[in-house]
Design an enzyme around this catalytic site. Structure first.
Site, PDB file in Angstrom:
ATOM      1  N   ASP A 311       0.848  -1.188   0.000  1.00 38.02           N
ATOM      2  CA  ASP A 311       0.000   0.000   0.000  1.00 38.02           C
ATOM      3  C   ASP A 311       0.883   1.238   0.000  1.00 38.02           C
ATOM      4  O   ASP A 311       1.965   1.236   0.597  1.00 38.02           O
ATOM      5  CB  ASP A 311      -0.895   0.021   1.240  1.00 38.02           C
ATOM      6  CG  ASP A 311      -2.188  -0.749   1.010  1.00 38.02           C
ATOM      7  OD1 ASP A 311      -2.655  -0.769  -0.139  1.00 38.02           O
ATOM      8  OD2 ASP A 311      -2.712  -1.321   1.967  1.00 38.02           O
ATOM      9  N   ASP A 348     -16.042  12.711   9.465  1.00 40.20           N
ATOM     10  CA  ASP A 348     -14.907  11.893   9.015  1.00 40.20           C
ATOM     11  C   ASP A 348     -13.853  11.851  10.116  1.00 40.20           C
ATOM     12  O   ASP A 348     -13.187  12.848  10.394  1.00 40.20           O
ATOM     13  CB  ASP A 348     -14.319  12.493   7.729  1.00 40.20           C
ATOM     14  CG  ASP A 348     -13.258  11.590   7.103  1.00 40.20           C
ATOM     15  OD1 ASP A 348     -12.822  10.632   7.778  1.00 40.20           O
ATOM     16  OD2 ASP A 348     -12.868  11.856   5.955  1.00 40.20           O
ATOM     17  N   GLU A 352      -7.000  12.007   7.680  1.00 38.58           N
ATOM     18  CA  GLU A 352      -7.173  12.923   6.548  1.00 38.58           C
ATOM     19  C   GLU A 352      -8.373  13.843   6.775  1.00 38.58           C
ATOM     20  O   GLU A 352      -8.312  15.058   6.548  1.00 38.58           O
ATOM     21  CB  GLU A 352      -7.375  12.139   5.244  1.00 38.58           C
ATOM     22  CG  GLU A 352      -6.143  11.395   4.769  1.00 38.58           C
ATOM     23  CD  GLU A 352      -6.110   9.965   5.282  1.00 38.58           C
ATOM     24  OE1 GLU A 352      -6.803   9.674   6.285  1.00 38.58           O
ATOM     25  OE2 GLU A 352      -5.382   9.142   4.700  1.00 38.58           O
ATOM     26  N   ALA A 381     -15.281   1.908  -0.320  1.00 37.00           N
ATOM     27  CA  ALA A 381     -14.310   1.609  -1.370  1.00 37.00           C
ATOM     28  C   ALA A 381     -14.971   1.583  -2.743  1.00 37.00           C
ATOM     29  O   ALA A 381     -14.308   1.787  -3.771  1.00 37.00           O
ATOM     30  CB  ALA A 381     -13.634   0.262  -1.097  1.00 37.00           C
ATOM     31  N   ARG A 382     -16.279   1.358  -2.778  1.00 38.07           N
ATOM     32  CA  ARG A 382     -16.985   1.315  -4.065  1.00 38.07           C
ATOM     33  C   ARG A 382     -17.348   2.718  -4.554  1.00 38.07           C
ATOM     34  O   ARG A 382     -17.112   3.068  -5.705  1.00 38.07           O
ATOM     35  CB  ARG A 382     -18.248   0.452  -3.951  1.00 38.07           C
ATOM     36  CG  ARG A 382     -17.942  -1.027  -3.806  1.00 38.07           C
ATOM     37  CD  ARG A 382     -19.198  -1.863  -4.002  1.00 38.07           C
ATOM     38  NE  ARG A 382     -18.875  -3.280  -3.992  1.00 38.07           N
ATOM     39  CZ  ARG A 382     -18.435  -3.962  -5.042  1.00 38.07           C
ATOM     40  NH1 ARG A 382     -18.250  -3.342  -6.183  1.00 38.07           N
ATOM     41  NH2 ARG A 382     -18.181  -5.253  -4.959  1.00 38.07           N
ATOM     42  N   ARG A 384     -16.102   5.530  -3.262  1.00 39.59           N
ATOM     43  CA  ARG A 384     -14.897   6.351  -3.113  1.00 39.59           C
ATOM     44  C   ARG A 384     -15.261   7.786  -2.734  1.00 39.59           C
ATOM     45  O   ARG A 384     -14.642   8.735  -3.178  1.00 39.59           O
ATOM     46  CB  ARG A 384     -14.051   6.302  -4.385  1.00 39.59           C
ATOM     47  CG  ARG A 384     -13.544   4.883  -4.673  1.00 39.59           C
ATOM     48  CD  ARG A 384     -13.029   4.714  -6.066  1.00 39.59           C
ATOM     49  NE  ARG A 384     -11.858   5.551  -6.295  1.00 39.59           N
ATOM     50  CZ  ARG A 384     -11.583   6.152  -7.445  1.00 39.59           C
ATOM     51  NH1 ARG A 384     -12.415   6.010  -8.464  1.00 39.59           N
ATOM     52  NH2 ARG A 384     -10.502   6.871  -7.589  1.00 39.59           N
ATOM     53  N   MET A 385     -16.299   7.900  -1.893  1.00 36.82           N
ATOM     54  CA  MET A 385     -16.747   9.205  -1.398  1.00 36.82           C
ATOM     55  C   MET A 385     -17.154   9.070   0.066  1.00 36.82           C
ATOM     56  O   MET A 385     -17.451   7.983   0.548  1.00 36.82           O
ATOM     57  CB  MET A 385     -17.953   9.712  -2.195  1.00 36.82           C
ATOM     58  CG  MET A 385     -17.709  10.069  -3.636  1.00 36.82           C
ATOM     59  SD  MET A 385     -19.191  10.807  -4.391  1.00 36.82           S
ATOM     60  CE  MET A 385     -20.385   9.476  -4.234  1.00 36.82           C
ATOM     61  N   SER A 386     -17.181  10.210   0.753  1.00 35.72           N
ATOM     62  CA  SER A 386     -17.780  10.297   2.076  1.00 35.72           C
ATOM     63  C   SER A 386     -18.400  11.690   2.173  1.00 35.72           C
ATOM     64  O   SER A 386     -18.199  12.524   1.288  1.00 35.72           O
ATOM     65  CB  SER A 386     -16.734  10.094   3.176  1.00 35.72           C
ATOM     66  OG  SER A 386     -15.761  11.127   3.151  1.00 35.72           O
ATOM     67  N   LYS A 398     -17.320  14.634  -0.522  1.00 37.26           N
ATOM     68  CA  LYS A 398     -15.926  14.799  -0.948  1.00 37.26           C
ATOM     69  C   LYS A 398     -15.398  13.421  -1.293  1.00 37.26           C
ATOM     70  O   LYS A 398     -15.839  12.401  -0.739  1.00 37.26           O
ATOM     71  CB  LYS A 398     -15.071  15.444   0.144  1.00 37.26           C
ATOM     72  CG  LYS A 398     -14.744  14.538   1.319  1.00 37.26           C
ATOM     73  CD  LYS A 398     -13.752  15.184   2.268  1.00 37.26           C
ATOM     74  CE  LYS A 398     -13.211  14.206   3.291  1.00 37.26           C
ATOM     75  NZ  LYS A 398     -14.205  13.584   4.149  1.00 37.26           N
TER      76      LYS A 398
END
Length: 683
Positions: A311, A348, A352, A381-382, A384-386, A398
């Site tokens: 990673d 969040d 980050e 992960a699908r 790719r937003m929150s 975002k």
């Protein structure tokens, strides 16, 4: 290798060698000796020589003077050969048992405050806890079992297990901070923990069993080498058994003791005696490096790894990405971007996300809604937003730029050309661009800064020289991934990677016949960790990741995987070097014993070492054969010094040092022993 110094839990080694000496005699039991074909044959030969010491004429008349003394000396030397081999294995096992005793002292039957179904609490023994139970642990108390934090925030002292004195913050809802280990202690506040392991199946229990060697099984390479040694032993046994008729034919009869001495000299007793110690010591070196391996197979597989799948974040780059800058687009102001970024990151809890909140607050960003009335949307992960669902029904998101583009399009919004320019600008800097949007409008781009860890390029160059290919996995876009990959010096990269991409990347490498290693910490890493030949999970990661992996790093340092490859290769190099040395040793022993056996028919002219007598030659060769085992124990336990060379270079180096050296050293040693034996008049 990583040379970071840290406090290590003290391992009590008092009496280690005394216990190893006792174990050396215990291991003489035939059931124990039968596990090692080479040494079992020496054990049988010792018994026969002992009988011939008591009854020299047991198999017929024996030529020469005082055969009882000679037979007795051979018996004693063979016995010491067995004891030295058993001692080497016992020392290696003893070191693991000493470490296990230290860990066992950490594990205790403690009282636990169990949370009952009605909310009340009850104190029970930690041995009564079962998977799924809830317990409450407060400051000053020891966490009795493995678990996941479901409520509370507290500092936990993990020094008893990891050796790191600084407390670690534990909180719910985070892959990196929700998992706790039995035997650690809370130093502040309190936690409610869900038990994840039944009694005897916890992480500390597995650590104790593994470092103690209770579950040690031979690795594939070790089994293959054992089979090879057994075949060689069988071949040499047949050769020795067929010698007496030829000796009788040339009227130079050979005694049984001499034949046994020849057999012991022919078979590879040195590597046969040290083989188990090398494997156990390899496991011990991994344990000393603060890594728990589920088996020796995992350690050995590290040495055979062809591809490292790593990673980017936390492994190649420093820790977590932090918000560096807001870049407005679509005509919005910097303040408006900060306001929307704050709203999108409100729930969040990742490093980050918290850094975005800090940067927005530094710019005096404001919320126009109540936090309690809003609803957080976790990262997927699908998608790719929150983001956040606002009280008035609005949606703030975002995430990856292409994901936000799709979100805006789905709501009838229009894309702006400045977005792609900001995206490419951040990507070319090696940063991660996140777009931020409110409903159908994109407000701007968040620049998350990545910093590559010092020395990573040199470490990847070292792996490349060893023939190991490195592949970087990242959720970043291809431009950012390419910049980071080039700067770090990895061989390949996979951008915008999903959990499925990780598994597929590993399967693709394995389909080419390669062994693959990877590291991970989250639940979404578990399938890939299970698929990899070597899976290294972080101790700070989720229970699912630790269960799926075959190695757990107590320091939670993702770069440790690179060091484990080095340790695995050192194990294989050590085994190969000592095997080469053992086989090369036989050359000198042939020149000592064969001329002694057939001195009466002219072959004695091959006595190029000028040994004093036939009996002295046999005793010198056998004595060297016995003494070389304890002489090599430190090398077997410590390992041959590792050098980042290709397989061909390693082979050439082994042949030169351990092959040529193994052929020359015995000539010198046997001659010196012969002089000593002749001087004291033993032969």
């Amino acid at each position: 290798m990583n040379t970071k110094k840290r406090h290590k839990p003290q391992v009590d080694t008092t009496g280690l060698y005394q216990r190893a000496i006792r174990q050396a005699f215990v291991k003489l039991h035939p059931r124990q000796m039968a596990k090692n074909p080479v040494m079992f044959l020496v054990w049988v030969g010792t018994l026969i020589c002992a009988l011939l010491t008591l009854f020299p004429a047991l198999f017929g008349p024996v030529p020469g003077e005082n055969p009882r003394l000679f037979n007795g000396l051979v018996t004693v030397i063979l016995l010491f050969t067995l004891l030295f081999a058993n001692f080497a294995e016992a020392v290696a096992e003893g070191r693991g048992k000493a470490q296990a005793d230290s860990l066992r002292a950490t594990k205790a039957d403690t009282k636990a405050c169990k949370v009952l179904d009605d909310g009340d609490t009850q104190f029970v023994s930690s041995t009564e806890l079962r998977q799924g139970d809830l317990i409450k642990v407060v400051a000053g108390e020891m966490i009795p079992v493995d678990g996941e934090v479901i409520d509370g925030v507290a500092s936990v002292d993990e020094s008893a297990i990891t050796g790191e004195s600084a407390p670690v913050l534990k909180e719910p809802g985070s892959d990196m901070a929700s998992s706790v280990t039995g035997g650690t202690r809370i130093v502040s506040d309190e936690l409610v923990i869900r038990v994840t392991a039944d009694p005897g199946k916890g992480f500390l229990d597995r650590m104790i069993a593994l470092v103690e060697g209770a579950q040690r099984t031979k690795t594939p390479n070790e089994i293959a080498l054992t089979v090879l040694l057994a075949v060689l032993t069988q071949v040499f046994l047949i050769v020795v058994v067929t010698l007496p008729p030829f000796a009788d034919y040339v009227q130079n009869p050979v005694g049984v003791v001499i034949l046994i001495a020849l057999l012991v000299a022919l078979i590879p007793t040195t590597i046969g005696g040290l083989l188990s110690a090398i494997g156990i010591a390899g496991m011990d070196r991994v344990a000393q490096f603060n890594v728990v391996a589920t088996s020796g197979r995992a350690v050995e597989a590290c040495g055979d790894v062809n591809t490292l799948v790593l990673d980017k974040t936390g492994t190649i780059t420093l820790g977590n990405r932090l918000a560096e800058e807001f870049i407005p687009v679509n005509g919005y102001s910097l303040q408006e971007v900060a306001n929307v970024a704050l709203a999108a990151s409100l729930f969040d809890q990742t490093p980050e996300g918290k850094s975005i909140v800090r940067l927005a607050e530094k710019m005096n960003a404001q919320l126009n809604f109540g936090r309690n009335a809003a609803e957080g949307v976790e990262f997927s992960a699908r998608t790719r937003m929150s983001g956040t669902n606002l009280p008035d029904g609005g949606e703030v998101r975002k995430g990856a730029v292409d994901a936000i583009k799709g979100f805006v399009r789905s709501r009838g919004g229009q894309l702006c050309p400045e977005l792609d320019a900001a995206y490419e600008s951040v990507s070319h800097l090696g940063g991660t661009p996140l777009a931020v949007a409110y409903e159908s409008e994109i407000y701007g781009v968040i620049y998350l800064k990545d910093i590559i860890k010092p020395g990573m390029r040199e470490r990847f160059d070292q792996l490349r020289r060893m023939g190991v290919r490195t592949v970087m996995l990242t959720g970043d876009n291809r431009i950012t991934a390419r910049v980071i990959a080039k700067e770090a010096g990895v061989d390949d990269f996979i951008a915008e990677a999903t959990p499925e991409d990780k598994i597929q990347a590993i399967k693709d490498e394995q389909a080419q016949g390669k062994l693959v290693a990877m590291t991970g910490d989250g639940t979404n890493d578990a399938p890939a960790l299970a698929q990899a030949n070597v899976g290294l999970a972080m101790n700070s990661g989720t229970q699912a990741a630790k269960e799926a992996a075959n190695m757990v790093d107590l320091d939670s340092d993702p770069t440790k995987l690179i060091d484990l490859v080095t340790i695995g290769k050192q194990l294989l190099i050590t085994r190969g070097a000592l095997t080469t040395f053992s086989l090369a040793n036989d050359i000198a022993k042939y020149f000592a014993i064969l001329p002694a056996m057939f001195a009466g028919v002219g072959i004695g002219s091959l006595n190029i070492m000028g040994l004093a007598s036939a009996q002295s030659a046999v005793l010198s060769a056998l004595l060297y054969n016995a003494l070389i085992i304890p002489a090599l124990i430190p090398l077997a336990l410590k390992g041959v010094k590792f050098r980042p060379l290709s397989a061909n270079q390693l082979l050439q180096r082994n042949i030169l040092i351990y092959g040529l050296g193994g052929a020359i050293a015995p000539f010198i040693a046997i001659k010196l022993l012969d002089v000593l034996i002749a001087a004291v008049g033993l032969a």
